[in-house]
Enzyme design. Structure first.
Site, PDB file in Angstrom:
ATOM      1  CG  ASP A 123     -40.152  79.592  63.291  1.00  0.00           C
ATOM      2  OD1 ASP A 123     -39.402  78.531  63.038  1.00  0.00           O
ATOM      3  OD2 ASP A 123     -41.037  79.853  62.677  1.00  0.00           O
ATOM      4  CD  GLU A 124     -42.588  75.628  62.590  1.00  0.00           C
ATOM      5  OE1 GLU A 124     -43.048  74.503  62.741  1.00  0.00           O
ATOM      6  OE2 GLU A 124     -42.382  76.277  61.238  1.00  0.00           O
ATOM      7  CG  ASP A 179     -45.272  78.319  64.415  1.00  0.00           C
ATOM      8  OD1 ASP A 179     -44.088  79.070  64.351  1.00  0.00           O
ATOM      9  OD2 ASP A 179     -45.963  78.313  63.236  1.00  0.00           O
TER      10      ASP A 179
END
EC number: 2.7.7.7
Length: 410
Positions: free
Chosen positions: A104-105, A8
Site C-alpha cells: 500500500d505504500e 499511502d
C-alpha cells in the site's frame, strides 16, 4: 533540492473491498480472520468501523465488542496485489524511481521529472487525482526533500491528505508531533525516550546526539538524524537490479546445536519474508551461511520448487540445508538469503503435490504477524520457539538492518 513523495493507500484492504463492492461503504466493515471461527485479527477497517472504535490488529472478539454490527470480510490478497500494482503503474508513468514499501505504500522521486512535467507538487496532485479517477482508490501523500519526512507527511491526514514538508516549515509541522510518530520509533523505544523527558520529535531533534546514542546505541543516532531531516537515502526501485534479500547476525552467545540455530533462523527468515513482501518480490533460491566457533565458514543453497515470500517455506528449506549438512556443533554467526527474485504478481503456481491449505495458512499467519508488529512494534508478537532462549532471540533484524540508511553513513 530533491522532491520526494510518499504515497499511502489508506486502509488499503478495506478500501479495495469497498471499491469492488460499493455497498460495503454503508456498513461498518473490516478485513480480518474467519468470521465463524472468530479467530484472527483486524487487518484493515473502513471509516464506519473506525468511528465505532475498531482498530487495526484488534482481535475479532475485541472488535465485535466495540462494534457488534461489524461485518468481517476475508482477505482477497490476489485482488489487493492486482489493484495496488495498477496504482504503482500510474506512479511509474512520471518516474522510474518508485520504491515499494509493502503493497500500500511507495516513495516516488520526482526530482528529475520537473523537466517533462513541471512543478513537482503539481505532479503529485495530478497523480493523486488520477489514482482516484482511474482506480477508484484514495491515497494520502507527503511531499518533502527526504524520504523520512515524506513518509511522516503522508501519515498526517488520511483519505486523500496532501502535505508539503520543506526545510522552511518542517520544524513547525514535524517537531510538535508525538515521539511515537517518528519513523522507526516503536513501542519499546518510545517509553525509553519519554522516561528521559523526550515527548515530541522536536525534543529529540534538539537533544545532543551523544545523549540519545548513550542509551539507544546506533539506532538512537539514526533517530536523531531522522528527526532533524538529515536523510539523503535514495528512492530505489527495489525490484530492478536487486539480486537477493538476506539477513544475518553474530549472536550474543554461541548457538549450541540445531535447536539454537532454528531459534535464530526463525527470526531471520521472518525478516527476509517481510522484506520480500515490502519490495513486492518472491524468491526461488534459499541460501544459508554459518560460521563456527573455530571461525570456519560454511554455506549451502538450494532452489525451491516455486518462488515464495512465506517465512515458513524459507525456514523449512533453511533447516533442511542445515540438517543435511551438519549434525551438531557450536556456531557464532548465521545468515539466510533468498535470491532468484521475481515480482510478486499474486499468481500462485502450485503443483499437485503442494499442500495448498498449509501454504495459505502460513501466508495468512505472516500477514497477521506483520500487521500486529506494524501497529504495536516488532516485539509485540513472535513464534513460540523464541521463548526457549529469549537471550538468543533478543534481536530485531528488521530495524537493525536499517532498510533506509541516512545519508551521513555515506
Amino acid at each position: 533540492m530533491r522532491f520526494i513523495v510518499h504515497s499511502d493507500i489508506n486502509h488499503c484492504y478495506a478500501q479495495i473491498e469497498e471499491m469492488m463492492h460499493p455497498d460495503l461503504k454503508a456498513v461498518p466493515m473490516a478485513v480480518g480472520g474467519h468470521e465463524e471461527l472468530r479467530h484472527g485479527i483486524i487487518l484493515a477497517k473502513n471509516d464506519l468501523a473506525k468511528a465505532s472504535g475498531v482498530k487495526t490488529a484488534m482481535s475479532l472478539r475485541e472488535a465485535r465488542q466495540v462494534c457488534p454490527d461489524l461485518l468481517i470480510i476475508l482477505p482477497h490478497y490476489d485482488d489487493y496485489i492486482y489493484y495496488t500494482t495498477k496504482v504503482k503503474d500510474i506512479y511509474r508513468q512520471y518516474t522510474d524511481a518508485v520504491e515499494s514499501f509493502g503493497l500500500d505504500e511507495a516513495w516516488i522521486d520526482l526530482t528529475h521529472s520537473q523537466a517533462l512535467f513541471g512543478d513537482p507538487v503539481m505532479i503529485a496532485q495530478t497523480i493523486q487525482k488520477r489514482v482516484y479517477e482511474e482506480c477508484g482508490i484514495n491515497v494520502s501523500m507527503g511531499v518533502s526533500y527526504n524520504k523520512i519526512f515524506a513518509k511522516m507527511g503522508s501519515d498526517l491526514h488520511k483519505k486523500r491528505g496532501f502535505d508539503v514538508i520543506m526545510p522552511d516549515n518542517y520544524q513547525k509541522i514535524i517537531w510538535p508531533l508525538p515521539i511515537e510518530d517518528l519513523f522507526y520509533v516503536g513501542v519499546r523505544t518510545a517509553p525509553k525516550l519519554r522516561a528521559r523527558g523526550i515527548g515530541t520529535v522536536g525534543d529529540l531533534a534538539t537533544m545532543p546526539k551523544g545523549i540519545i546514542k548513550s542509551f539507544l546505541g546506533k539506532m538512537g543516532e539514526y533517530l536523531w538524524y531522522f528527526a532533524n531531516g538529515y536523510d539523503e537515502s535514495e528512492v530505489q526501485p527495489l525490484y530492478e537490479g536487486m539480486k537477493s534479500v538476506g539477513n544475518g547476525i553474530t549472536t550474543c552467545k554461541d548457538m549450541n546445536g540445531l535447536n539454537d540455530l532454528k531459534i535464530v533462523l526463525t527470526i531471520l527468515c521472518e525478516s527476509v519474508a517481510t522484506r520480500l513482501k515490502q519490495a513486492g518480490l518472491k524468491g526461488a533460491v534459499v541460501r544459508i551461511g554459518l560460521r563456527g566457533s573455530n571461525l570456519r565458514y560454511f554455506s549451502r543453497q538450494r532452489k525451491l520448487e516455486r518462488a515464495t515470500n512465506v517465512s515458513y517455506e524459507i525456514l523449512d528449506m533453511a533447516m533442511t540445508l542445515v540438517k543435511e549438512n551438519i549434525r551438531d556443533g557450536i556456531f557464532r554467526s548465521v545468515n539466510v538469503t533468498v535470491s532468484s527474485l521475481k515480482k510478486d504478481d499474486g499468481v500462485e503456481q502450485l503443483s499437485l503435490f503442494d499442500d495448498l491449505e498449509k501454504h495459505d495458512c502460513h501466508k495468512q499467519l505472516d500477514q497477521t504477524i506483520d500487521a500486529i508488529r506494524e501497529r504495536f512494534g516488532y516485539h509485540a508478537i513472535g513464534k513460540a520457539i523464541v521463548l526457549e532462549d529469549q537471550e538468543l532471540a533478543d534481536f530485531n533484524p528488521l530495524e537493525e538492518n536499517v532498510i533506509h540508511p541516512v545519508g551521513y553513513l555515506k
